[in-house]
Structures are given as C-alpha cells and as structure tokens.
Design a protein around this motif. Structure first.
Motif, PDB file in Angstrom:
ATOM      1  N   VAL A 106       5.398 -54.801  12.268  1.00 16.04           N
ATOM      2  CA  VAL A 106       4.600 -56.005  12.518  1.00 16.04           C
ATOM      3  C   VAL A 106       5.420 -57.038  13.272  1.00 16.04           C
ATOM      4  CG1 VAL A 106       3.378 -57.935  11.445  1.00 16.04           C
ATOM      5  CG2 VAL A 106       3.127 -55.627  10.518  1.00 16.04           C
ATOM      6  N   CYS A 107       6.665 -57.251  12.822  1.00 15.98           N
ATOM      7  CA  CYS A 107       7.548 -58.234  13.481  1.00 15.98           C
ATOM      8  C   CYS A 107       7.827 -57.842  14.931  1.00 15.98           C
ATOM      9  CB  CYS A 107       8.858 -58.358  12.711  1.00 15.98           C
ATOM     10  SG  CYS A 107       8.696 -58.991  11.041  1.00 15.98           S
ATOM     11  N   VAL A 108       8.095 -56.564  15.149  1.00 18.40           N
ATOM     12  CA  VAL A 108       8.394 -56.076  16.495  1.00 18.40           C
ATOM     13  C   VAL A 108       7.179 -56.240  17.405  1.00 18.40           C
ATOM     14  CG1 VAL A 108       8.953 -54.022  17.850  1.00 18.40           C
ATOM     15  CG2 VAL A 108      10.197 -54.494  15.728  1.00 18.40           C
ATOM     16  N   GLN A 109       6.020 -55.872  16.910  1.00 18.04           N
ATOM     17  CA  GLN A 109       4.801 -55.956  17.722  1.00 18.04           C
ATOM     18  C   GLN A 109       4.512 -57.400  18.132  1.00 18.04           C
ATOM     19  OE1 GLN A 109       2.744 -53.422  18.902  1.00 18.04           O
ATOM     20  NE2 GLN A 109       1.798 -55.101  20.049  1.00 18.04           N
ATOM     21  N   LYS A 110       4.680 -58.336  17.216  1.00 22.00           N
ATOM     22  CA  LYS A 110       4.338 -59.727  17.509  1.00 22.00           C
ATOM     23  C   LYS A 110       5.387 -60.437  18.354  1.00 22.00           C
ATOM     24  CE  LYS A 110       1.253 -60.563  13.610  1.00 22.00           C
ATOM     25  NZ  LYS A 110       0.948 -61.424  12.437  1.00 22.00           N
ATOM     26  N   ALA A 111       6.625 -59.943  18.330  1.00 24.01           N
ATOM     27  CA  ALA A 111       7.705 -60.639  19.040  1.00 24.01           C
ATOM     28  C   ALA A 111       8.038 -60.041  20.396  1.00 24.01           C
ATOM     29  CB  ALA A 111       8.964 -60.661  18.173  1.00 24.01           C
ATOM     30  N   PHE A 112       7.941 -58.706  20.552  1.00 20.30           N
ATOM     31  CA  PHE A 112       8.526 -58.060  21.718  1.00 20.30           C
ATOM     32  C   PHE A 112       7.513 -57.391  22.647  1.00 20.30           C
ATOM     33  CE2 PHE A 112      12.060 -58.124  18.631  1.00 20.30           C
ATOM     34  CZ  PHE A 112      12.992 -58.809  19.403  1.00 20.30           C
ATOM     35  N   HIS A 140      10.527 -50.974  29.046  1.00 19.96           N
ATOM     36  CA  HIS A 140       9.793 -51.986  29.814  1.00 19.96           C
ATOM     37  C   HIS A 140       8.315 -51.601  29.938  1.00 19.96           C
ATOM     38  CE1 HIS A 140      13.175 -54.469  30.748  1.00 19.96           C
ATOM     39  NE2 HIS A 140      13.822 -53.532  31.406  1.00 19.96           N
ATOM     40  N   ARG A 141       8.061 -50.319  30.007  1.00 19.98           N
ATOM     41  CA  ARG A 141       6.662 -49.872  30.110  1.00 19.98           C
ATOM     42  C   ARG A 141       5.870 -50.287  28.871  1.00 19.98           C
ATOM     43  NH1 ARG A 141       5.599 -43.669  29.500  1.00 19.98           N
ATOM     44  NH2 ARG A 141       6.132 -44.374  27.392  1.00 19.98           N
ATOM     45  N   ASP A 142       6.483 -50.131  27.688  1.00 23.53           N
ATOM     46  CA  ASP A 142       5.777 -50.469  26.452  1.00 23.53           C
ATOM     47  C   ASP A 142       5.709 -51.975  26.222  1.00 23.53           C
ATOM     48  OD1 ASP A 142       5.180 -47.856  25.762  1.00 23.53           O
ATOM     49  OD2 ASP A 142       7.070 -47.569  24.695  1.00 23.53           O
ATOM     50  N   GLY A 154      21.720 -43.398  12.392  1.00 21.95           N
ATOM     51  CA  GLY A 154      21.179 -42.625  13.501  1.00 21.95           C
ATOM     52  C   GLY A 154      19.978 -43.319  14.110  1.00 21.95           C
ATOM     53  N   ALA A 155      19.323 -42.634  15.062  1.00 20.88           N
ATOM     54  CA  ALA A 155      18.182 -43.205  15.789  1.00 20.88           C
ATOM     55  C   ALA A 155      16.906 -42.458  15.425  1.00 20.88           C
ATOM     56  CB  ALA A 155      18.420 -43.150  17.292  1.00 20.88           C
ATOM     57  N   TYR A 156      15.795 -43.221  15.327  1.00 18.70           N
ATOM     58  CA  TYR A 156      14.513 -42.653  14.924  1.00 18.70           C
ATOM     59  C   TYR A 156      13.406 -43.216  15.807  1.00 18.70           C
ATOM     60  CZ  TYR A 156      17.333 -41.719  10.761  1.00 18.70           C
ATOM     61  OH  TYR A 156      18.327 -41.317   9.910  1.00 18.70           O
ATOM     62  N   ARG A 157      12.554 -42.343  16.275  1.00 20.57           N
ATOM     63  CA  ARG A 157      11.471 -42.776  17.160  1.00 20.57           C
ATOM     64  C   ARG A 157      10.240 -43.150  16.349  1.00 20.57           C
ATOM     65  NH1 ARG A 157      10.480 -42.796  22.304  1.00 20.57           N
ATOM     66  NH2 ARG A 157      12.290 -41.481  22.826  1.00 20.57           N
ATOM     67  N   PHE A 158       9.840 -44.427  16.486  1.00 26.82           N
ATOM     68  CA  PHE A 158       8.596 -44.908  15.919  1.00 26.82           C
ATOM     69  C   PHE A 158       7.526 -44.864  17.018  1.00 26.82           C
ATOM     70  CE2 PHE A 158      11.367 -45.941  12.610  1.00 26.82           C
ATOM     71  CZ  PHE A 158      10.664 -46.409  11.497  1.00 26.82           C
ATOM     72  N   GLU A 159       6.367 -45.406  16.763  1.00 28.89           N
ATOM     73  CA  GLU A 159       5.252 -45.282  17.710  1.00 28.89           C
ATOM     74  C   GLU A 159       5.574 -45.870  19.076  1.00 28.89           C
ATOM     75  OE1 GLU A 159       0.531 -46.543  18.193  1.00 28.89           O
ATOM     76  OE2 GLU A 159       1.634 -47.023  16.368  1.00 28.89           O
TER      77      GLU A 159
END
Length: 559
Positions: free
Chosen positions: A157-163, A58-60, A27-32
């Motif tokens: 951490v990986c998502v923040q630094k890459a995307f 795109h906003r984030d 399923g899908a889960y909303r993180f920050e």
C-alpha cells in the motif's frame, strides 16, 4: 530471483523459531509491480533495524521522463518521493507488535532543504527506495506472522501510494519540480549578473522557533529596497522581484533583534534548494558560500595563515601553521584559507561569532600597540583585497565596529525586519570619520601543498552525533561550528568519506585537495554506494557539499 510467495512460505516455516533464523530471508523477491530486497537482517529485535530496499522500473512507476532527465530533476523527484513514502509508512509503523524495535518502519526524514539521499535513487533502470524495518519478535522468538503483515499488507500500500505516478498529486509534484528548475535558473542568473545572493520579495525569513526550521506565522514578509530591487523572468513562475546583493563587500547592520542574523541565516542556507511553503524558496546564495566563525580549540594542520598572521613571538612558521588547540583568531584565519582552498567565492561572517582581534583594530589600539608588535593583520584590511585579487566576496553582519562602513560596497540596514539601503548616506558620514591608512603586508594568495597523513588507528568504527560530528575509531571529529551542515545524514556520509579515505587514499604522498577531488569524482560517478564496501548502501545518508567535505577533513587530527 524468487517469487514473493516463496518469501511467504519461508516466513511460515520460521515462525516461532529463534531470531537468527530471520537471516535466511536475505535476498530479492518479485512482487506484483516491484522487487523487494532484504539487504541486511538485524541481529536481534533490540538492534538497529533491518535494511530493506525496493526497486520499481520506470515503465511501472510511469513518471514523466523530464522529471529525471538530469541530476537536479532526479534529486528533486527523489526528495519528493521520500517525503511521500515517509507519510505513508508513518501510518503503519509499530502496527505490527513485538519486543524492541519490532514493527518499526522508517525512512529518512527530510527537512526544509532538498538533499541527495540514499533513501531514494533514480538510475536508468528505475527507482530504488531504501528504508528500515524492525523484524518482529516476542522476546527473541520470531513472530513471522507480524512480519508477513508488514511485507504483504502494509508495504505494498505504501509503495503504491508513494512511488507510482498514477497515485501522485500531479499538480503538487509539478509545482515541486518547477520550483527546483526556477531555483536553478536564479543560481545561473547570480553568475550572469555578478550577484552573490538574491532574496525575493514576499519571502518569510524568520523561523518558527530556535528548534524549528518551519516558517514563522504572521512574520513580516521581506521587501527589497528600491535601489537593490531587481527583476527576473523565471521559466515557470514568471516575473519575480527581490533584492540582489552585488559581489564585493556587503555590510548588514541594524539594532538588536531587527533581523540581521535572520537575514544572514537565510543566506547561509540559500546554498540549498528549499521546498514549496518554506518561505525561503527564492532565497538563493552563491552555492560555494561558507559561513565562517572563530573556533577556539580546533585542530589546524599545515595551513598557510600568513595572509592574516605573521611574525609570531615564538618564531612559529605561519606559512605552514599547525596547532592542536587554536585561538579564536588563528582558527578564523585558518577557516578562511581552508575555504579558499575549497573553492569558495563568498564568505559569510557575523561579528558576534568572530574573534574581535581578528576582525578589526581601532585607531586607539594601533596607537598603543605599534604595527610591528602586532602579528595579526585584521580582516578589515584584507576583505577588499580578497575580492579584488582573489574574487571572493564578503557579507558581514556588524553591530559594534563602524570601521567596516569604510570598506563596504553595499550597506543594508535591517529595521524591524525591513531592509534599507543606506550605502550613500553612510558613505557621506564616513568622510567625517576617516580611518587611519592601512599599511598591511602585501597580499599574497595562500599556497596549499598539504600532504595528508593519517593517525594511528585500531578499528575504524564510526559513530555519528547528529550534526555535531562523529567518532572515527578513538578520534572525535568536531563539526559543531560547520554551520551549513544541516542534516545528520550528511554527517553520516562525512564519517564514511573520511573512513574510506583513511583506509584507501591517505598514504603520506597525496595532498588534501587531491584526495577530496578524487572523492568528489567518485561521488559524481558512483553516488554514495562505494562507501559501503561489500554491503549494499542503506538508507540514512545524504550528500554534503564539497565545502563541508573539506571542513571535515581539515578537522581530522593527524600527525
């Protein structure tokens, strides 16, 4: 959609249960600042890892809109982001412990070329990244605390630094994007200036080794001969000089180990954009170019090879030729005709990998074996007509036969990796060694009306063998000699395309061209998502060119 804390609670509730309990996490889960989707859960810790995706608006992510304004920029940005994400996840893979693939975090590994991949996709809503995670277990008992580390500590951490644009090396990204725009500009210039290829001064063509595609250190930089040097004013790099190879017939010659094949290899991969630092960033070739060679033993079905082969002793019809086990000459003839059908405007050939009797017949052989006794019209006698009547240019590496000097429009000698234009001096020599007059049959463009049929199949399961090919059911599709197929993920996509066509499109009434053209339209409209059926498309697929799709379908053995 559920909150990420619901996922955390579920993990705690299944800790130390039997492995199938992981299935309930789907399923899908909303993180920050992103949405995490668990799309497919592996059956046990030793099976193929679970399929995970994340979506970021795109906003984030906040990347400039000009970086995803069209197909070129979207593909380039996705490639860059995938490389950044891989660097990040490599720091955390297998930090979480357990049996089998427990703790694995993996994403597509991008090579020197830029490809459109399912690992990262940009739509109007935002960025979707797809990757794999090995859900941890001890034996076959769930270790949910280790998965919690991955999903809540490592992955954010990986998502923040890459995307996220705020974490990006903005200068590096800008250079990456501007290079792609400059490469596309050169491709348009090839058409405008009637060139087949361009090789920039300073390019590094040799590779590090036979198993590495990285540039060789201390290699001799490419330097164009003055007579072929052209200049371009690129939108971002500015003035760029290099060798422009004109349309027509171009011969690459030289002694052994002087760089002939190295140049041809760079040209055959010049159909793709390359990353900064590759050395071949500004080696740009007509995007429809096809590398051709002989393929003893390949399957051929209903191909009109009469342009090259006629009047076989067994009275076999070469206007609609089929064989389960082609010779070198028939396979190369079929490859040329199939590439014409695929819309190619440039053929790349190397004498070393071509059938000798298909390429040329010298004067002595013509005296011994009379024309009426020889069913093969050699490529030597057709190359000029292919250009003049069909608009198809040829770049040929020649090392043994001097006959091709007579038909070449441009002759490039590689001398210790330095190209020299020897066209004028060689043409003067040709006058002293005239060829016998050609008396080839009249040139008639091959006619394709091939109806696609399908072989009897049981369960259409696919299994990919890197870039060598794949199995579809009980049949092996051999792609070893499709040399511009450069990534196993392209092969994986070809396997799904053929499977989709066999299941949904091949009905004994439609032609091969109609089927491939419909697949191309679906790919442009829907991307690769339609190939996964009811399931979400996963990481692990890259888009092949139209030419490789045709090559794959032509090698599908059918009645």
């Amino acid at each position: 959609m559920q909150n990420s804390e619901v996922l955390r609670q579920q993990l705690h509730s299944i800790h130390r249960k039997s492995y199938p309990a992981y299935k309930g996490l789907k399923g899908a889960y909303r993180f920050e600042n992103f949405i995490l989707s668990i799309d497919h859960v592996q059956g046990d810790p030793f099976a193929s890892p679970s399929h995970i995706s994340i979506q970021i608006s795109h906003r984030d992510s906040a990347f400039p809109s000009e970086y995803y304004k069209d197909v070129l920029t979207k593909t380039t940005l996705c490639d860059y982001l995938t490389r950044q994400f891989e660097q990040q996840v490599n720091r955390y893979t297998f930090r979480a412990k357990g049996s089998g693939k427990s703790g694995l975090i993996s994403v597509s590994h991008c090579g020197q070329e830029i490809l459109s991949r399912t690992a990262c996709e940009i739509t109007g809503r935002g960025i979707t990244a797809r990757f794999f995670i090995g859900f941890p277990a001890n034996g076959r008992t769930i270790n949910a605390l280790e998965l919690e580390k991955i999903l809540f500590d490592y992955l954010p951490v990986c998502v923040q630094k890459a995307f996220f644009y705020s974490s990006t090396n903005k200068k590096e990204l800008r250079n990456f994007m501007e290079l792609a725009l400059d490469q596309e500009y050169i491709r348009q210039e090839l058409l405008r200036r009637k060139l087949t290829a361009f090789v920039a001064d300073g390019s590094i063509l040799p590779r590090e080794s036979g198993i590495s595609s990285r540039p060789m250190k201390n290699a001799i930089p490419f330097s164009a001969p003055e007579s072929l040097r052209i200049s371009m004013e690129l939108p971002h790099k500015g003035t760029l000089t290099g060798m422009g190879i004109p349309q027509g017939i171009t011969l690459i010659v030289g002694g052994g180990y002087h760089g002939k094949s190295t140049l041809l290899n760079a040209l055959e991969l010049g159909v793709y954009n390359h990353i900064p630092g590759d050395g071949r960033e500004y080696v740009i070739t007509d995007c429809t170019a096809v590398k051709l060679r002989s393929e003893d033993g390949r399957f051929i079905k209903d191909v009109d090879i009469s342009l090259f082969i006629n009047d076989l002793p067994n009275q076999k019809d070469t206007h609609c030729f089929s064989t389960q086990d082609a010779s070198g000459s028939t396979s190369q003839a079929a490859g040329i005709v199939e590439s014409m059908e695929a819309g190619s405007h440039l053929f790349l050939l190397d004498e070393d990998t071509s059938a000798t009797n298909f390429m040329v017949r010298d004067a002595f052989m013509q005296q011994v074996i009379q024309r009426e006794k020889e069913p093969i019209t050699p490529f030597l006698e057709r190359a000029g007509e292919l250009y003049k009547k069909a608009g198809i240019s040829t770049i040929l590496v020649a090392g043994s036969s001097g006959a091709f000097f007579h038909i070449a429009d441009t002759i490039i000698q590689m001398d210790n990796y330095v190209p020299r234009d020897i066209t004028d001096s060689t043409k003067a020599l040709c006058a002293k060694y005239p060829l016998p007059a050609f008396c080839a049959p009249a040139f008639t463009s091959p006619h394709s009306h091939r109806i696609m049929t399908k072989a009897p199949q049981d369960r259409l399961k696919t299994k990919v063998s890197k870039t060598d090919g794949f199995s579809l059911g009980r049949q092996e599709i051999d792609l070893r000699y499709t040399e511009q197929l450069i990534d196993p993920e392209q092969t994986a996509t070809l396997s799904l395309l053929l499977k989709y066509a066999v299941e949904n499109m091949i009905n004994g009434k439609r032609t091969l061209s109609e089927i491939v053209e419909d697949l191309e339209k679906k790919l442009k409209k829907e991307g690769m998502s339609f190939l996964s059926g009811d399931r979400q498309i996963s990481c692990g697929y890259a888009l092949p060119r139209l030419q490789e799709i045709y090559a794959c379908f032509n090698r599908y053995r059918r009645p």
